[in-house]
Design a protein around this motif. Structure first.
Motif, mmCIF file in Angstrom:
data_model
loop_
_atom_site.group_PDB
_atom_site.id
_atom_site.type_symbol
_atom_site.label_atom_id
_atom_site.label_comp_id
_atom_site.label_asym_id
_atom_site.label_seq_id
_atom_site.Cartn_x
_atom_site.Cartn_y
_atom_site.Cartn_z
ATOM 1 N N PRO A 1 0.803 -1.236 0.000
ATOM 2 C CA PRO A 1 0.000 0.000 0.000
ATOM 3 C C PRO A 1 0.830 1.276 0.000
ATOM 4 C CG PRO A 1 -0.829 -1.554 1.629
ATOM 5 C CD PRO A 1 0.450 -2.120 1.082
ATOM 6 N N GLU A 2 1.943 1.309 0.726
ATOM 7 C CA GLU A 2 2.727 2.536 0.796
ATOM 8 C C GLU A 2 3.468 2.844 -0.507
ATOM 9 O OE1 GLU A 2 3.170 -0.163 2.573
ATOM 10 O OE2 GLU A 2 5.277 -0.730 2.635
ATOM 11 N N MET A 3 3.483 1.901 -1.446
ATOM 12 C CA MET A 3 4.178 2.122 -2.713
ATOM 13 C C MET A 3 3.215 2.311 -3.889
ATOM 14 S SD MET A 3 7.299 2.333 -2.033
ATOM 15 C CE MET A 3 8.014 2.238 -3.657
ATOM 16 N N ARG A 4 1.957 2.527 -3.622
ATOM 17 C CA ARG A 4 0.992 2.708 -4.717
ATOM 18 C C ARG A 4 0.984 4.174 -5.153
ATOM 19 N NH1 ARG A 4 -2.112 -1.091 -6.560
ATOM 20 N NH2 ARG A 4 -2.196 -3.029 -5.413
ATOM 21 N N PHE A 5 1.952 4.529 -5.970
ATOM 22 C CA PHE A 5 2.101 5.908 -6.410
ATOM 23 C C PHE A 5 2.068 5.995 -7.928
ATOM 24 C CE2 PHE A 5 4.355 5.833 -2.282
ATOM 25 C CZ PHE A 5 3.517 6.683 -1.605
ATOM 26 N N ARG A 6 1.135 5.272 -8.530
ATOM 27 C CA ARG A 6 1.040 5.300 -9.989
ATOM 28 C C ARG A 6 0.862 6.738 -10.499
ATOM 29 N NH1 ARG A 6 0.656 1.634 -13.849
ATOM 30 N NH2 ARG A 6 0.035 2.430 -15.854
ATOM 31 N N GLY A 7 0.103 7.538 -9.775
ATOM 32 C CA GLY A 7 -0.093 8.933 -10.168
ATOM 33 C C GLY A 7 1.211 9.707 -10.212
ATOM 34 N N VAL A 8 2.137 9.355 -9.319
ATOM 35 C CA VAL A 8 3.458 9.993 -9.311
ATOM 36 C C VAL A 8 4.193 9.637 -10.595
ATOM 37 C CG1 VAL A 8 5.687 10.104 -8.141
ATOM 38 C CG2 VAL A 8 3.587 10.007 -6.800
ATOM 39 N N LEU A 9 4.150 8.353 -10.971
ATOM 40 C CA LEU A 9 4.787 7.931 -12.221
ATOM 41 C C LEU A 9 4.163 8.662 -13.405
ATOM 42 C CD1 LEU A 9 6.694 6.112 -13.868
ATOM 43 C CD2 LEU A 9 4.873 4.385 -13.872
ATOM 44 N N GLU A 10 2.843 8.723 -13.448
ATOM 45 C CA GLU A 10 2.157 9.399 -14.553
ATOM 46 C C GLU A 10 2.544 10.876 -14.625
ATOM 47 O OE1 GLU A 10 0.441 7.856 -16.830
ATOM 48 O OE2 GLU A 10 0.262 5.920 -15.844
ATOM 49 N N SER A 11 2.618 11.527 -13.484
ATOM 50 C CA SER A 11 2.995 12.938 -13.439
ATOM 51 C C SER A 11 4.434 13.139 -13.903
ATOM 52 C CB SER A 11 2.810 13.460 -12.019
ATOM 53 O OG SER A 11 3.226 14.796 -11.924
ATOM 54 N N LEU A 12 5.331 12.278 -13.450
ATOM 55 C CA LEU A 12 6.739 12.367 -13.847
ATOM 56 C C LEU A 12 6.883 12.141 -15.350
ATOM 57 C CD1 LEU A 12 9.689 12.658 -12.963
ATOM 58 C CD2 LEU A 12 9.707 10.195 -12.516
ATOM 59 N N VAL A 13 6.172 11.166 -15.885
ATOM 60 C CA VAL A 13 6.219 10.886 -17.321
ATOM 61 C C VAL A 13 5.668 12.069 -18.115
ATOM 62 C CG1 VAL A 13 5.203 9.463 -19.145
ATOM 63 C CG2 VAL A 13 6.230 8.380 -17.136
ATOM 64 N N GLU A 14 4.538 12.612 -17.681
ATOM 65 C CA GLU A 14 3.930 13.752 -18.375
ATOM 66 C C GLU A 14 4.885 14.944 -18.394
ATOM 67 O OE1 GLU A 14 0.357 16.696 -17.223
ATOM 68 O OE2 GLU A 14 -0.230 14.579 -17.420
ATOM 69 N N GLN A 15 5.491 15.231 -17.272
ATOM 70 C CA GLN A 15 6.446 16.342 -17.155
ATOM 71 C C GLN A 15 7.654 16.106 -18.057
ATOM 72 O OE1 GLN A 15 7.458 17.277 -13.041
ATOM 73 N NE2 GLN A 15 9.599 17.053 -13.575
ATOM 74 N N THR A 16 8.136 14.877 -18.097
ATOM 75 C CA THR A 16 9.309 14.541 -18.906
ATOM 76 C C THR A 16 8.976 14.620 -20.385
ATOM 77 O OG1 THR A 16 10.144 13.167 -17.107
ATOM 78 C CG2 THR A 16 11.078 12.782 -19.292
ATOM 79 N N ARG A 17 7.805 14.126 -20.778
ATOM 80 C CA ARG A 17 7.372 14.202 -22.181
ATOM 81 C C ARG A 17 7.251 15.657 -22.632
ATOM 82 N NH1 ARG A 17 9.040 9.752 -23.921
ATOM 83 N NH2 ARG A 17 7.878 7.889 -23.397
ATOM 84 N N ALA A 18 6.766 16.531 -21.757
ATOM 85 C CA ALA A 18 6.638 17.948 -22.103
ATOM 86 C C ALA A 18 8.004 18.563 -22.392
ATOM 87 C CB ALA A 18 5.941 18.700 -20.970
ATOM 88 N N LYS A 19 9.051 18.071 -21.750
ATOM 89 C CA LYS A 19 10.416 18.554 -21.978
ATOM 90 C C LYS A 19 11.061 17.904 -23.207
ATOM 91 C CE LYS A 19 11.909 19.422 -17.240
ATOM 92 N NZ LYS A 19 13.011 19.147 -16.307
ATOM 93 N N LYS A 20 10.370 16.914 -23.785
ATOM 94 C CA LYS A 20 10.910 16.149 -24.920
ATOM 95 C C LYS A 20 12.217 15.458 -24.531
ATOM 96 C CE LYS A 20 8.715 18.951 -28.528
ATOM 97 N NZ LYS A 20 7.430 18.691 -28.098
ATOM 98 N N VAL A 21 12.196 14.846 -23.363
ATOM 99 C CA VAL A 21 13.352 14.168 -22.802
ATOM 100 C C VAL A 21 13.117 12.663 -22.867
ATOM 101 C CG1 VAL A 21 14.555 13.771 -20.608
ATOM 102 C CG2 VAL A 21 13.988 16.093 -21.299
ATOM 103 N N PRO A 22 14.119 11.883 -23.285
ATOM 104 C CA PRO A 22 13.942 10.434 -23.354
ATOM 105 C C PRO A 22 13.836 9.791 -21.971
ATOM 106 C CG PRO A 22 16.202 11.017 -23.882
ATOM 107 C CD PRO A 22 15.445 12.306 -23.744
ATOM 108 N N ILE A 23 13.041 8.717 -21.913
ATOM 109 C CA ILE A 23 12.837 7.977 -20.677
ATOM 110 C C ILE A 23 13.335 6.550 -20.880
ATOM 111 C CG2 ILE A 23 11.154 7.108 -19.005
ATOM 112 C CD1 ILE A 23 9.304 9.427 -19.892
ATOM 113 N N ILE A 24 14.202 6.120 -19.970
ATOM 114 C CA ILE A 24 14.705 4.756 -19.998
ATOM 115 C C ILE A 24 14.162 4.035 -18.775
ATOM 116 C CG2 ILE A 24 16.756 3.295 -19.884
ATOM 117 C CD1 ILE A 24 18.252 5.693 -21.183
ATOM 118 N N ALA A 25 13.491 2.916 -19.005
ATOM 119 C CA ALA A 25 13.017 2.075 -17.910
ATOM 120 C C ALA A 25 14.104 1.057 -17.608
ATOM 121 C CB ALA A 25 11.720 1.373 -18.303
ATOM 122 N N LEU A 26 14.612 1.098 -16.395
ATOM 123 C CA LEU A 26 15.607 0.117 -15.936
ATOM 124 C C LEU A 26 14.947 -0.637 -14.796
ATOM 125 C CD1 LEU A 26 18.484 -1.057 -16.046
ATOM 126 C CD2 LEU A 26 19.132 0.682 -14.363
#
Length: 142
Positions: free
Chosen positions: A68-93
């Motif tokens: 339960p304490e790690m359910r932060f999908r909204g945080v991931l979505e927000s980070l991705v949205e912010q990164t996409r707006a910057k046109k910055v590549p995202i690497i999933a490791l």
């Protein structure tokens, strides 16, 4: 190939990636910032907004784990949205295989990340991926 202008933001458990960040900085001269996803999960996107990163390396699974304490999908979505707006590549490791990310956790290539790497990946391979992403000719843009 040293490029001081590149700045990689790593969002993961800091203890896991400190050695990687040190190598990226020492071998390539890239700036590296960390946001520890286990400690700062609720305000990661706010902290990331203050960092002038040119690439994001993220462990997306940490945001959708079952505890339960790690359910932060909204945080991931927000980070991705912010990164996409910057046109910055995202690497999933991640330690998860790519099929499980997409099927079980609805984390998708093209939406949540551009490049998938599975842990444990070598530092040399990660550097190759960043070099390709930072090279406009390799990406087909000038």
């Amino acid at each position: 190939m040293r490029n001081e202008r590149q700045h990689i933001l790593i969002v993961d458990e800091t203890a896991v990636v400190e050695g990687l960040g040190k190598s990226l900085h020492e071998e390539q001269g890239w700036n590296v910032s960390y946001l520890d996803s286990t400690i700062n999960a609720r305000d990661i996107s706010q902290q990331a907004a203050k960092i002038p990163y040119t690439a994001l390396l993220v462990e997306p699974y940490l945001f959708v784990m079952d505890s339960p304490e790690m359910r932060f999908r909204g945080v991931l979505e927000s980070l991705v949205e912010q990164t996409r707006a910057k046109k910055v590549p995202i690497i999933a490791l991640t330690s998860q295989n790519e099929e499980d990310l997409e099927r079980s956790y609805r984390i998708e290539r093209g939406k949540h990340y551009d490049v998938y790497l599975q842990k444990p990946e070598t530092c040399g391979r990660i550097i190759e991926v960043f070099q390709a992403l930072f090279n406009p000719v390799a990406r087909g843009t000038r």
